[in-house]
Design a protein around this motif. Structure first.
Motif, PDB file in Angstrom:
ATOM      1  N   ASP A 194     -73.463  31.532  -9.454  1.00 39.87           N
ATOM      2  CA  ASP A 194     -73.395  30.377  -9.998  1.00 39.87           C
ATOM      3  C   ASP A 194     -72.370  30.305 -11.287  1.00 39.87           C
ATOM      4  O   ASP A 194     -72.646  29.869 -12.189  1.00 39.87           O
ATOM      5  CB  ASP A 194     -74.808  29.900 -10.763  1.00 39.87           C
ATOM      6  CG  ASP A 194     -75.865  29.714  -9.399  1.00 39.87           C
ATOM      7  OD1 ASP A 194     -75.708  28.942  -8.522  1.00 39.87           O
ATOM      8  OD2 ASP A 194     -76.809  30.624  -9.441  1.00 39.87           O
ATOM      9  N   PHE A 195     -71.237  30.830 -10.756  1.00 40.16           N
ATOM     10  CA  PHE A 195     -70.207  31.012 -12.152  1.00 40.16           C
ATOM     11  C   PHE A 195     -68.970  30.707 -11.440  1.00 40.16           C
ATOM     12  O   PHE A 195     -68.331  31.078 -10.323  1.00 40.16           O
ATOM     13  CB  PHE A 195     -70.399  32.392 -12.522  1.00 40.16           C
ATOM     14  CG  PHE A 195     -69.348  32.977 -13.591  1.00 40.16           C
ATOM     15  CD1 PHE A 195     -69.533  32.679 -14.947  1.00 40.16           C
ATOM     16  CD2 PHE A 195     -68.437  33.805 -13.204  1.00 40.16           C
ATOM     17  CE1 PHE A 195     -68.763  33.081 -15.885  1.00 40.16           C
ATOM     18  CE2 PHE A 195     -67.552  34.315 -14.180  1.00 40.16           C
ATOM     19  CZ  PHE A 195     -67.610  33.731 -15.523  1.00 40.16           C
ATOM     20  N   PHE A 196     -68.007  30.059 -12.363  1.00 38.39           N
ATOM     21  CA  PHE A 196     -66.570  29.955 -11.927  1.00 38.39           C
ATOM     22  C   PHE A 196     -65.993  29.687 -13.356  1.00 38.39           C
ATOM     23  O   PHE A 196     -66.426  29.098 -14.194  1.00 38.39           O
ATOM     24  CB  PHE A 196     -66.457  28.661 -11.152  1.00 38.39           C
ATOM     25  CG  PHE A 196     -64.982  28.603 -10.885  1.00 38.39           C
ATOM     26  CD1 PHE A 196     -64.263  29.237 -10.099  1.00 38.39           C
ATOM     27  CD2 PHE A 196     -64.178  27.732 -11.502  1.00 38.39           C
ATOM     28  CE1 PHE A 196     -62.941  29.037  -9.630  1.00 38.39           C
ATOM     29  CE2 PHE A 196     -62.672  27.472 -11.436  1.00 38.39           C
ATOM     30  CZ  PHE A 196     -62.322  27.945 -10.308  1.00 38.39           C
ATOM     31  N   ARG A 197     -64.909  30.544 -13.536  1.00 33.58           N
ATOM     32  CA  ARG A 197     -63.933  30.605 -14.820  1.00 33.58           C
ATOM     33  C   ARG A 197     -62.576  30.771 -14.237  1.00 33.58           C
ATOM     34  O   ARG A 197     -62.545  31.279 -13.070  1.00 33.58           O
ATOM     35  CB  ARG A 197     -64.253  31.786 -15.858  1.00 33.58           C
ATOM     36  CG  ARG A 197     -65.677  31.535 -16.355  1.00 33.58           C
ATOM     37  CD  ARG A 197     -65.591  32.539 -17.589  1.00 33.58           C
ATOM     38  NE  ARG A 197     -64.922  32.085 -18.643  1.00 33.58           N
ATOM     39  CZ  ARG A 197     -63.657  32.560 -19.332  1.00 33.58           C
ATOM     40  NH1 ARG A 197     -63.257  33.711 -18.636  1.00 33.58           N
ATOM     41  NH2 ARG A 197     -63.096  31.994 -20.343  1.00 33.58           N
ATOM     42  N   LYS A 198     -61.542  30.186 -15.017  1.00 34.99           N
ATOM     43  CA  LYS A 198     -60.227  30.305 -14.709  1.00 34.99           C
ATOM     44  C   LYS A 198     -59.544  30.200 -16.047  1.00 34.99           C
ATOM     45  O   LYS A 198     -59.690  29.630 -16.913  1.00 34.99           O
ATOM     46  CB  LYS A 198     -59.590  29.233 -13.734  1.00 34.99           C
ATOM     47  CG  LYS A 198     -59.628  27.842 -14.124  1.00 34.99           C
ATOM     48  CD  LYS A 198     -59.067  26.907 -13.160  1.00 34.99           C
ATOM     49  CE  LYS A 198     -59.177  25.289 -13.750  1.00 34.99           C
ATOM     50  NZ  LYS A 198     -58.542  24.402 -12.650  1.00 34.99           N
ATOM     51  N   TYR A 199     -58.441  31.281 -16.085  1.00 33.35           N
ATOM     52  CA  TYR A 199     -57.694  31.102 -17.032  1.00 33.35           C
ATOM     53  C   TYR A 199     -56.185  31.869 -16.760  1.00 33.35           C
ATOM     54  O   TYR A 199     -56.127  32.377 -15.298  1.00 33.35           O
ATOM     55  CB  TYR A 199     -58.259  32.064 -18.178  1.00 33.35           C
ATOM     56  CG  TYR A 199     -58.587  33.401 -17.921  1.00 33.35           C
ATOM     57  CD1 TYR A 199     -57.888  34.541 -17.782  1.00 33.35           C
ATOM     58  CD2 TYR A 199     -59.938  33.509 -17.185  1.00 33.35           C
ATOM     59  CE1 TYR A 199     -58.254  35.799 -17.280  1.00 33.35           C
ATOM     60  CE2 TYR A 199     -60.356  35.008 -16.767  1.00 33.35           C
ATOM     61  CZ  TYR A 199     -59.384  35.922 -16.914  1.00 33.35           C
ATOM     62  OH  TYR A 199     -59.878  37.182 -16.355  1.00 33.35           O
ATOM     63  N   LYS A 200     -55.298  31.742 -17.478  1.00 31.37           N
ATOM     64  CA  LYS A 200     -53.989  32.383 -16.966  1.00 31.37           C
ATOM     65  C   LYS A 200     -53.219  32.738 -18.236  1.00 31.37           C
ATOM     66  O   LYS A 200     -53.335  32.531 -19.260  1.00 31.37           O
ATOM     67  CB  LYS A 200     -53.004  31.178 -16.430  1.00 31.37           C
ATOM     68  CG  LYS A 200     -52.607  30.091 -17.353  1.00 31.37           C
ATOM     69  CD  LYS A 200     -51.865  28.896 -16.604  1.00 31.37           C
ATOM     70  CE  LYS A 200     -51.375  27.883 -17.488  1.00 31.37           C
ATOM     71  NZ  LYS A 200     -52.514  26.879 -17.955  1.00 31.37           N
ATOM     72  N   PHE A 201     -52.171  33.921 -17.824  1.00 37.98           N
ATOM     73  CA  PHE A 201     -51.325  34.495 -18.984  1.00 37.98           C
ATOM     74  C   PHE A 201     -49.880  34.468 -18.456  1.00 37.98           C
ATOM     75  O   PHE A 201     -49.463  34.593 -17.069  1.00 37.98           O
ATOM     76  CB  PHE A 201     -51.536  36.115 -18.863  1.00 37.98           C
ATOM     77  CG  PHE A 201     -53.114  36.546 -19.152  1.00 37.98           C
ATOM     78  CD1 PHE A 201     -53.899  35.692 -19.819  1.00 37.98           C
ATOM     79  CD2 PHE A 201     -53.402  37.686 -18.366  1.00 37.98           C
ATOM     80  CE1 PHE A 201     -55.330  36.064 -20.133  1.00 37.98           C
ATOM     81  CE2 PHE A 201     -54.664  37.960 -18.654  1.00 37.98           C
ATOM     82  CZ  PHE A 201     -55.664  37.458 -19.353  1.00 37.98           C
ATOM     83  N   HIS A 202     -49.104  34.024 -19.445  1.00 36.15           N
ATOM     84  CA  HIS A 202     -47.517  33.823 -19.363  1.00 36.15           C
ATOM     85  C   HIS A 202     -46.942  35.070 -19.892  1.00 36.15           C
ATOM     86  O   HIS A 202     -46.900  34.915 -21.183  1.00 36.15           O
ATOM     87  CB  HIS A 202     -47.157  32.534 -19.569  1.00 36.15           C
ATOM     88  CG  HIS A 202     -45.705  32.424 -18.997  1.00 36.15           C
ATOM     89  ND1 HIS A 202     -45.008  32.314 -18.368  1.00 36.15           N
ATOM     90  CD2 HIS A 202     -44.679  32.435 -20.382  1.00 36.15           C
ATOM     91  CE1 HIS A 202     -43.831  32.231 -18.064  1.00 36.15           C
ATOM     92  NE2 HIS A 202     -43.374  32.013 -19.423  1.00 36.15           N
ATOM     93  N   SER A 203     -46.060  35.715 -19.006  1.00 35.68           N
ATOM     94  CA  SER A 203     -45.211  36.959 -19.723  1.00 35.68           C
ATOM     95  C   SER A 203     -46.022  37.823 -20.543  1.00 35.68           C
ATOM     96  O   SER A 203     -45.868  37.660 -21.953  1.00 35.68           O
ATOM     97  CB  SER A 203     -44.193  36.160 -20.152  1.00 35.68           C
ATOM     98  OG  SER A 203     -43.300  35.680 -19.303  1.00 35.68           O
ATOM     99  N   PRO A 204     -47.305  38.000 -20.365  1.00 33.73           N
ATOM    100  CA  PRO A 204     -48.159  38.748 -21.314  1.00 33.73           C
ATOM    101  C   PRO A 204     -47.617  39.981 -22.057  1.00 33.73           C
ATOM    102  O   PRO A 204     -47.955  40.305 -23.381  1.00 33.73           O
ATOM    103  CB  PRO A 204     -49.496  39.186 -20.731  1.00 33.73           C
ATOM    104  CG  PRO A 204     -48.877  39.200 -19.134  1.00 33.73           C
ATOM    105  CD  PRO A 204     -47.941  38.267 -19.029  1.00 33.73           C
ATOM    106  N   LYS A 205     -46.826  40.857 -21.272  1.00 33.86           N
ATOM    107  CA  LYS A 205     -46.497  42.009 -21.961  1.00 33.86           C
ATOM    108  C   LYS A 205     -45.218  41.434 -23.068  1.00 33.86           C
ATOM    109  O   LYS A 205     -45.344  42.086 -24.211  1.00 33.86           O
ATOM    110  CB  LYS A 205     -45.504  42.677 -21.102  1.00 33.86           C
ATOM    111  CG  LYS A 205     -45.025  43.965 -21.523  1.00 33.86           C
ATOM    112  CD  LYS A 205     -44.487  45.150 -20.315  1.00 33.86           C
ATOM    113  CE  LYS A 205     -44.040  46.276 -20.797  1.00 33.86           C
ATOM    114  NZ  LYS A 205     -43.577  47.247 -19.710  1.00 33.86           N
ATOM    115  N   ALA A 206     -44.606  40.658 -22.955  1.00 34.11           N
ATOM    116  CA  ALA A 206     -43.433  40.029 -23.865  1.00 34.11           C
ATOM    117  C   ALA A 206     -44.119  39.514 -25.277  1.00 34.11           C
ATOM    118  O   ALA A 206     -43.717  39.758 -26.248  1.00 34.11           O
ATOM    119  CB  ALA A 206     -42.625  39.121 -23.275  1.00 34.11           C
TER     120      ALA A 206
END
Length: 217
Positions: free
Chosen positions: A173-185
């Motif tokens: 009963d769980f849903f999440r979303k997220y994103k990273f762009h060029s995280p190392k930089a």
């Protein structure tokens, strides 16, 4: 021991999440073409879909890593996605393995795979600080010399190209979303923000599990 306590805390936190969150994947059309329905998972089991997209590549994503933790087993699968200018063409399965233990997934939990924030939340807060910055000057006398001293604006970096990593995390009963762009930089530019460094560790740990230890992030 410290990581184990973090895992237990996050599982307790997630067990109190409001049920019935809507399943809204990042790439709805591509998800349907790949026949990736929301998985049916028992309580305290999860699936992570980790999409990789290069800024200048054709298509919404070029790679998909699927990590399924179900009871005391772990299933890993990597797909390479092929696109043309007309749309999605096909996919191939390049890596597939099942494990009878969940140590790797516990490490992902310790790196906040279930609770990470979208990177834009962090970068937007930096931009807000920059926009509200007011430059001031003051005059000081040092060693008999008059000096005009100005405060410096905070660092502000925006990366338009690079790689974006999309996470979709789901449970019973769980849903999440997220994103990273060029995280190392971004982590290199803002080393004082530990959350950005943790994002790098999360991505790197996934690549390592799929035998891509030397993969650039």
């Amino acid at each position: 021991m410290k990581n184990l306590r973090r895992v237990i805390f996050l599982l307790l936190l997630l067990s109190n999440q409001v049920i019935g969150q809507e399943f809204l994947p990042y790439f709805e059309g591509l998800t349907k073409q790949l026949r990736l329905n929301k998985p049916r998972l028992p309580r305290n089991s999860y699936q992570v879909r980790f999409w990789v997209n290069l800024s200048l590549a054709i298509g919404e994503a070029e790679e998909l890593y699927i990590i399924t933790q179900k009871r005391k087993k772990l299933f890993l699968e990597k797909r390479t996605l092929f696109h043309t200018k007309e749309g999605f063409l096909r996919s191939t399965v390049d890596f597939k393995v099942s494990l009878k233990e969940t140590t790797f997934f516990n490490e992902l939990i310790a790196n906040a795979v279930l609770s990470s924030r979208d990177q834009s939340i962090i970068t937007d807060s930096l931009y807000n600080v920059y926009r509200s910055f007011k430059q001031t000057t003051r005059i000081e006398i040092q060693d008999g010399e008059v000096q005009v001293i100005s405060n410096k604006p905070p660092k502000l970096t925006m990366l338009l190209d690079g790689t974006t990593y999309y996470f979709e995390v789901m449970g019973k009963d769980f849903f999440r979303k997220y994103k990273f762009h060029s995280p190392k930089a971004y982590a290199k530019v803002y080393p004082e923000l530990g959350e950005l460094g943790r994002n790098v560790d999360l991505v790197r740990r996934i690549f390592t599990a799929f035998l891509e230890k030397r993969r650039e992030i």
